[in-house]
Design a protein around this motif. Structure first.
Motif, PDB file in Angstrom:
ATOM      1  N   SER A  14       0.605  -1.136  -0.129  1.00 41.04           N
ATOM      2  CA  SER A  14       0.095  -0.103   0.005  1.00 41.04           C
ATOM      3  C   SER A  14       0.960   1.314  -0.004  1.00 41.04           C
ATOM      4  CB  SER A  14      -0.893  -0.132   1.255  1.00 41.04           C
ATOM      5  OG  SER A  14      -1.866   1.173   1.443  1.00 41.04           O
ATOM      6  N   ILE A  15       0.494   2.173   0.731  1.00 43.20           N
ATOM      7  CA  ILE A  15       1.289   3.513   0.603  1.00 43.20           C
ATOM      8  C   ILE A  15       2.671   3.398   1.023  1.00 43.20           C
ATOM      9  CG2 ILE A  15       1.731   6.020   1.271  1.00 43.20           C
ATOM     10  CD1 ILE A  15      -1.524   6.052   1.552  1.00 43.20           C
ATOM     11  N   ALA A  16       2.726   2.780   2.222  1.00 49.64           N
ATOM     12  CA  ALA A  16       4.256   2.908   3.018  1.00 49.64           C
ATOM     13  C   ALA A  16       5.016   1.726   2.063  1.00 49.64           C
ATOM     14  CB  ALA A  16       4.072   2.333   4.410  1.00 49.64           C
ATOM     15  N   GLU A  35       2.107  -8.630  -0.836  1.00 52.17           N
ATOM     16  CA  GLU A  35       0.968  -8.187  -0.905  1.00 52.17           C
ATOM     17  C   GLU A  35      -0.163  -9.435  -0.650  1.00 52.17           C
ATOM     18  OE1 GLU A  35      -0.684  -5.203  -0.007  1.00 52.17           O
ATOM     19  OE2 GLU A  35      -2.489  -6.468  -0.130  1.00 52.17           O
ATOM     20  N   SER A  36      -0.932  -9.319   0.278  1.00 55.33           N
ATOM     21  CA  SER A  36      -1.936 -10.473   0.529  1.00 55.33           C
ATOM     22  C   SER A  36      -3.163 -10.319  -0.542  1.00 55.33           C
ATOM     23  CB  SER A  36      -2.530 -10.317   2.203  1.00 55.33           C
ATOM     24  OG  SER A  36      -3.178  -9.030   2.136  1.00 55.33           O
ATOM     25  N   ARG A  37      -3.354  -9.181  -1.023  1.00 52.73           N
ATOM     26  CA  ARG A  37      -4.442  -8.976  -1.918  1.00 52.73           C
ATOM     27  C   ARG A  37      -4.023  -9.532  -3.342  1.00 52.73           C
ATOM     28  NH1 ARG A  37      -7.104  -3.697  -0.014  1.00 52.73           N
ATOM     29  NH2 ARG A  37      -4.664  -3.128  -0.211  1.00 52.73           N
ATOM     30  N   LYS A  44      -7.332   0.545  -0.368  1.00 52.42           N
ATOM     31  CA  LYS A  44      -8.024   0.836   1.049  1.00 52.42           C
ATOM     32  C   LYS A  44      -9.188   1.711   0.984  1.00 52.42           C
ATOM     33  CE  LYS A  44      -6.528   1.626   5.685  1.00 52.42           C
ATOM     34  NZ  LYS A  44      -7.243   2.856   6.542  1.00 52.42           N
ATOM     35  N   THR A  48     -10.303   8.939   4.096  1.00 54.81           N
ATOM     36  CA  THR A  48     -10.896  10.019   3.514  1.00 54.81           C
ATOM     37  C   THR A  48     -10.088  10.715   2.551  1.00 54.81           C
ATOM     38  OG1 THR A  48     -10.423  11.405   5.522  1.00 54.81           O
ATOM     39  CG2 THR A  48     -12.720  10.319   5.380  1.00 54.81           C
ATOM     40  N   HIS A  49      -8.808  10.152   2.093  1.00 56.41           N
ATOM     41  CA  HIS A  49      -7.897  10.702   1.039  1.00 56.41           C
ATOM     42  C   HIS A  49      -7.302  12.058   1.309  1.00 56.41           C
ATOM     43  CE1 HIS A  49     -10.366   7.383  -0.354  1.00 56.41           C
ATOM     44  NE2 HIS A  49     -11.344   8.115  -0.486  1.00 56.41           N
ATOM     45  N   PHE A  50      -7.319  12.574   2.461  1.00 54.10           N
ATOM     46  CA  PHE A  50      -6.460  14.061   2.355  1.00 54.10           C
ATOM     47  C   PHE A  50      -5.022  13.774   2.906  1.00 54.10           C
ATOM     48  CE2 PHE A  50      -5.236  17.966   4.500  1.00 54.10           C
ATOM     49  CZ  PHE A  50      -5.928  18.917   3.507  1.00 54.10           C
ATOM     50  N   ARG A 106      -8.177   6.473  -2.805  1.00 53.92           N
ATOM     51  CA  ARG A 106      -7.250   5.555  -2.539  1.00 53.92           C
ATOM     52  C   ARG A 106      -7.551   4.460  -3.833  1.00 53.92           C
ATOM     53  NH1 ARG A 106      -4.966   4.902   2.503  1.00 53.92           N
ATOM     54  NH2 ARG A 106      -3.785   3.134   1.435  1.00 53.92           N
ATOM     55  N   ALA A 131       1.863 -12.919   4.213  1.00 58.48           N
ATOM     56  CA  ALA A 131       2.813 -13.199   5.336  1.00 58.48           C
ATOM     57  C   ALA A 131       2.181 -13.885   6.535  1.00 58.48           C
ATOM     58  CB  ALA A 131       3.583 -12.034   5.619  1.00 58.48           C
ATOM     59  N   ASP A 291       1.243   2.858   9.030  1.00 56.30           N
ATOM     60  CA  ASP A 291       0.146   2.408  10.067  1.00 56.30           C
ATOM     61  C   ASP A 291       0.697   1.338  10.933  1.00 56.30           C
ATOM     62  OD1 ASP A 291      -1.636   4.194   9.328  1.00 56.30           O
ATOM     63  OD2 ASP A 291      -3.172   2.875   9.184  1.00 56.30           O
ATOM     64  N   GLY A 301      -6.139  13.490   9.590  1.00 55.19           N
ATOM     65  CA  GLY A 301      -5.614  13.090   8.349  1.00 55.19           C
ATOM     66  C   GLY A 301      -4.250  13.215   7.999  1.00 55.19           C
ATOM     67  N   GLY A 303      -2.320   9.989   8.363  1.00 55.68           N
ATOM     68  CA  GLY A 303      -1.675   8.477   8.338  1.00 55.68           C
ATOM     69  C   GLY A 303      -1.104   8.350   6.944  1.00 55.68           C
ATOM     70  N   CYS A 304      -1.757   8.779   5.912  1.00 54.89           N
ATOM     71  CA  CYS A 304      -1.239   8.610   4.588  1.00 54.89           C
ATOM     72  C   CYS A 304       0.154   9.360   4.615  1.00 54.89           C
ATOM     73  CB  CYS A 304      -2.148   8.966   3.407  1.00 54.89           C
ATOM     74  SG  CYS A 304      -3.670   8.381   3.361  1.00 54.89           S
TER      75      CYS A 304
HETATM   76  C1  LIG Z   1     -11.673   6.323   8.748  1.00 57.04           C
HETATM   77  C2  LIG Z   1     -10.477   6.436   8.286  1.00 57.04           C
HETATM   78  C3  LIG Z   1     -10.090   7.680   7.374  1.00 57.04           C
HETATM   79  C4  LIG Z   1      -8.830   8.247   7.268  1.00 57.04           C
HETATM   80  N1  LIG Z   1      -8.697   9.233   6.564  1.00 57.04           N
HETATM   81  C5  LIG Z   1      -7.310   9.503   6.232  1.00 57.04           C
HETATM   82  C6  LIG Z   1      -7.053  11.056   5.537  1.00 57.04           C
HETATM   83  O1  LIG Z   1      -8.004  11.475   5.271  1.00 57.04           O
HETATM   84  N2  LIG Z   1      -5.842  11.221   5.443  1.00 57.04           N
HETATM   85  C7  LIG Z   1      -4.818  10.371   5.888  1.00 57.04           C
HETATM   86  O2  LIG Z   1      -3.495  10.703   5.631  1.00 57.04           O
HETATM   87  N3  LIG Z   1      -5.005   9.279   6.420  1.00 57.04           N
HETATM   88  C8  LIG Z   1      -6.138   8.958   6.629  1.00 57.04           C
HETATM   89  N4  LIG Z   1      -6.464   7.740   7.459  1.00 57.04           N
HETATM   90  C9  LIG Z   1      -5.358   6.667   7.702  1.00 57.04           C
HETATM   91  C10 LIG Z   1      -4.675   5.991   6.446  1.00 57.04           C
HETATM   92  O3  LIG Z   1      -5.552   5.380   5.728  1.00 57.04           O
HETATM   93  C11 LIG Z   1      -3.810   5.250   6.640  1.00 57.04           C
HETATM   94  O4  LIG Z   1      -2.702   5.840   7.687  1.00 57.04           O
HETATM   95  C12 LIG Z   1      -3.012   4.705   5.426  1.00 57.04           C
HETATM   96  O5  LIG Z   1      -3.680   3.676   4.820  1.00 57.04           O
HETATM   97  C13 LIG Z   1      -1.676   3.970   6.054  1.00 57.04           C
HETATM   98  O6  LIG Z   1      -0.933   3.129   5.046  1.00 57.04           O
HETATM   99  P1  LIG Z   1       0.004   1.924   5.077  1.00 57.04           P
HETATM  100  O7  LIG Z   1       0.672   1.670   3.800  1.00 57.04           O
HETATM  101  O8  LIG Z   1       0.814   2.036   6.315  1.00 57.04           O
HETATM  102  O9  LIG Z   1      -1.080   0.853   5.463  1.00 57.04           O
HETATM  103  P2  LIG Z   1      -2.378   0.387   4.631  1.00 57.04           P
HETATM  104  O10 LIG Z   1      -2.712   1.189   3.672  1.00 57.04           O
HETATM  105  O11 LIG Z   1      -3.441  -0.226   5.675  1.00 57.04           O
HETATM  106  O12 LIG Z   1      -1.813  -0.945   4.019  1.00 57.04           O
HETATM  107  C14 LIG Z   1      -1.447  -2.157   4.331  1.00 57.04           C
HETATM  108  C15 LIG Z   1      -1.266  -3.267   3.347  1.00 57.04           C
HETATM  109  O13 LIG Z   1      -0.786  -4.445   3.877  1.00 57.04           O
HETATM  110  C16 LIG Z   1      -1.511  -5.529   3.334  1.00 57.04           C
HETATM  111  N5  LIG Z   1      -1.317  -6.641   4.205  1.00 57.04           N
HETATM  112  C17 LIG Z   1      -1.795  -6.636   5.454  1.00 57.04           C
HETATM  113  N6  LIG Z   1      -1.498  -7.982   6.082  1.00 57.04           N
HETATM  114  C18 LIG Z   1      -0.568  -8.482   5.191  1.00 57.04           C
HETATM  115  C19 LIG Z   1      -0.170  -9.819   5.320  1.00 57.04           C
HETATM  116  N7  LIG Z   1      -0.113 -10.382   6.302  1.00 57.04           N
HETATM  117  N8  LIG Z   1       0.711 -10.148   4.198  1.00 57.04           N
HETATM  118  C20 LIG Z   1       0.907  -9.321   3.027  1.00 57.04           C
HETATM  119  N9  LIG Z   1      -0.004  -7.993   2.817  1.00 57.04           N
HETATM  120  C21 LIG Z   1      -0.621  -7.806   4.086  1.00 57.04           C
HETATM  121  C22 LIG Z   1      -2.932  -4.981   3.141  1.00 57.04           C
HETATM  122  O14 LIG Z   1      -3.546  -5.659   2.316  1.00 57.04           O
HETATM  123  C23 LIG Z   1      -2.591  -3.537   2.633  1.00 57.04           C
HETATM  124  O15 LIG Z   1      -2.469  -3.344   1.263  1.00 57.04           O
HETATM  125  C24 LIG Z   1      -7.881   7.328   7.595  1.00 57.04           C
HETATM  126  C25 LIG Z   1      -7.922   6.085   8.406  1.00 57.04           C
HETATM  127  C26 LIG Z   1      -9.335   5.792   8.714  1.00 57.04           C
HETATM  128  C27 LIG Z   1      -9.403   4.481   9.744  1.00 57.04           C
END
Ligand SMILES: Cc1cc2nc3c(=O)[nH]c(=O)nc-3n(C[C@H](O)[C@H](O)[C@H](O)COP(=O)(O)OP(=O)(O)OC[C@H]3O[C@@H](n4cnc5c(N)ncnc54)[C@H](O)[C@@H]3O)c2cc1C
Length: 426
Positions: A14-16, A35-37, A44, A48-50, A106, A131, A291, A301, A303-304
């Motif tokens: 995903s993003i990170a 990636e699990s999917r 995701k 809310t995408h900001f 997203r 994983a 995350d 907002g 987390g992304c």
């Molecule tokens: C209601 C809500 C609103 C939000 N709105 C905002 C916003 O407006 N702006 C903002 O900046 N942030 C927002 N966020 C937070 C933001 O969505 C997250 O911080 C961001 O998605 C984190 O990115 P990430 O890459 O760390 O993790 P994620 O996007 O959660 O990605 C994790 C990835 O790991 C994969 N994965 C998980 N387990 C495994 C496994 N065992 N094996 C292989 N793959 C696996 C998943 O499929 C996924 O692709 C919001 C969160 C919520 C709950």
């Protein structure tokens, strides 16, 4: 020592995860991205995408800013309503810090980042790989085991394993790294609308209704996302009729959007439990980013943006340090320090406000000044965009300005209003 198959194994595309994979591979490293999917267009849904302006330099370094804009992503800014009035930042940029981030769904962003990573020489994207095991040797994590479908397994040995697998991190569970959990006293609902025009134009809006929060986020695809985050004491009433409760909230907003002139383009998505989670960001041979390291209240907002940024910090701290365990450990320690220095104080304030408590004295001082004074508004907005630290936000200079602004406001409000001819002249 035999060289492992990969330099880095990243769990989560995903993003990170995609940011880290792309930047590591550009530095000449061999990267497995699990990636699990299985669907390359997976994304995701609960977001809310900001994306805050603090992430814009990372987005530019990745080289996706143009692609985001070509896909309809919007250079963002936000007007914030408080009981003292609107906090608005005039102009977009030109200052010391990135002036805008992006609003992009997203659904558009995640596949774009995955394509970027997969097309970077050195990255092997392994979709559909869940994983579920960690390999440990002499106290170090040395690889990850994944399941593909029901039958096949794949073992990936790597010098460094990166957990980019989100707030519920399975890798953290396997590594026995429990999250620190802080309560969150709000729930969230959102829906998309088509054809909605906002008084703020393409800027987003946020209302501090004390204690509830509401937002409008214009996005790509001609869609505007409306979201609200009331405190949990209202959950049962809200759930009894989500549509009515949601629309009522927006109808009551000062200068709110007109729902009557827009078409709802989705159902309502709700999120009831969103605890604030943080984890120690490293173990020998393992790092957490996005995350998986820190998942705080979505109210702000952040987390992304922090997913982009923490991935970049990790690459900068360990990218050149994979030759020996000792060098890698030093690199990981640098990353842990950088993560802590950049985010720990923000996390503290965010968790504190997530309780649903009323404003404290400092917030009343700074928010009211920001609604009354352009320089204080700019300062407030830089903080919201996470361009400045908590220390800079609460600097003596900023507090002195806020006191001066509010004293001036108080003095003007106490002055007798001009009457008669004087009023006509004024
Ligand atoms: C209601 C809500 C609103 C939000 N709105 C905002 C916003 O407006 N702006 C903002 O900046 N942030 C927002 N966020 C937070 C933001 O969505 C997250 O911080 C961001 O998605 C984190 O990115 P990430 O890459 O760390 O993790 P994620 O996007 O959660 O990605 C994790 C990835 O790991 C994969 N994965 C998980 N387990 C495994 C496994 N065992 N094996 C292989 N793959 C696996 C998943 O499929 C996924 O692709 C919001 C969160 C919520 C709950």
């Amino acid at each position: 020592m035999t060289r492992p198959e990969y330099d880095v194994a990243i769990v989560g595309a995903s993003i990170a995860g995609c940011t880290a994979a792309t930047l590591f591979a550009r530095g000449g490293l061999r990267v497995a991205l699990l990636e699990s999917r299985a669907d390359p267009n997976a994304y995701k849904r609960v977001c809310t995408h900001f994306i805050q302006a603090s992430a814009t330099p990372t987005i530019e370094r990745l080289g996706v800013a143009q692609a985001i804009e070509a896909a309809g992503g919007i250079r963002n800014g936000i007007d914030i309503w408080t009981r003292w009035g609107w906090i608005r930042r005039e102009g977009n940029g030109g200052g010391r810090y990135p002036g805008y981030g992006y609003n992009i769904r997203r659904e558009t962003l995640d596949p774009m980042l995955r394509r970027l990573a997969a097309s970077t020489p050195g990255v092997d994207l392994l979709p559909g790989h869940v994983a579920e095991r960690l390999f440990v040797d002499g106290g170090r994590i040395v690889g990850v085991g994944a399941r593909r479908g029901d039958e096949t397994t794949r073992d990936v040995n790597a010098r460094l394993v990166v957990a980019a697998d989100g707030r519920q991190s399975r890798i953290a569970e396997l590594a026995l790294v429990p999250p620190r959990v802080k309560a969150h006293n709000r729930f969230g609902y959102f829906a998309y609308y088509r054809g909605m025009s906002l008084r703020s134009g393409t800027k987003s809006q946020m209302w501090f209704l004390e204690p509830d929060i509401a937002y409008t986020f214009p996005n790509d695809g001609g869609l505007t996302l409306l979201a609200c985050m009331p405190t949990k004491d209202k959950l049962a009433g809200f759930k009894a009729n989500v549509e009515t409760a949601f629309e009522l909230m927006f109808r009551r907003l000062p200068e709110g959007p007109s729902l009557a002139h827009a078409e709802r383009a989705s159902g309502f998505l709700g999120m009831v439990e969103m605890p604030n989670l943080s984890r120690r960001p490293t173990l020998p041979g393992l790092a957490f980013i996005g995350d998986a390291a820190l998942a705080t209240d979505p109210l702000w907002g952040v987390g992304c943006g922090w997913a982009f940024q923490s991935a970049e910090w990790l690459v900068d701290c360990v990218g050149d340090a994979l030759a020996t365990d000792q060098l890698l450990d030093r690199g990981l320690a640098r990353y842990a320090r950088r993560h802590h220095a950049a985010l720990a104080a923000h996390d503290f304030l965010i968790c504190d406000y997530a309780t649903g408590r009323p404003y404290n004295a400092l917030e009343r001082l700074l928010y009211s000044a920001a609604a009354r004074d352009p320089a204080a508004a700019r300062h407030f907005q830089e903080f919201g965009a996470r361009n400045i630290s908590v220390g800079q936000f609460l600097s003596p200079r900023a507090l002195a300005r806020a006191l001066w602004v509010n004293a001036g406001h108080w003095w003007r409000s106490r002055r007798p209003k001009p009457t008669g001819r004087a009023a006509q002249r004024a």
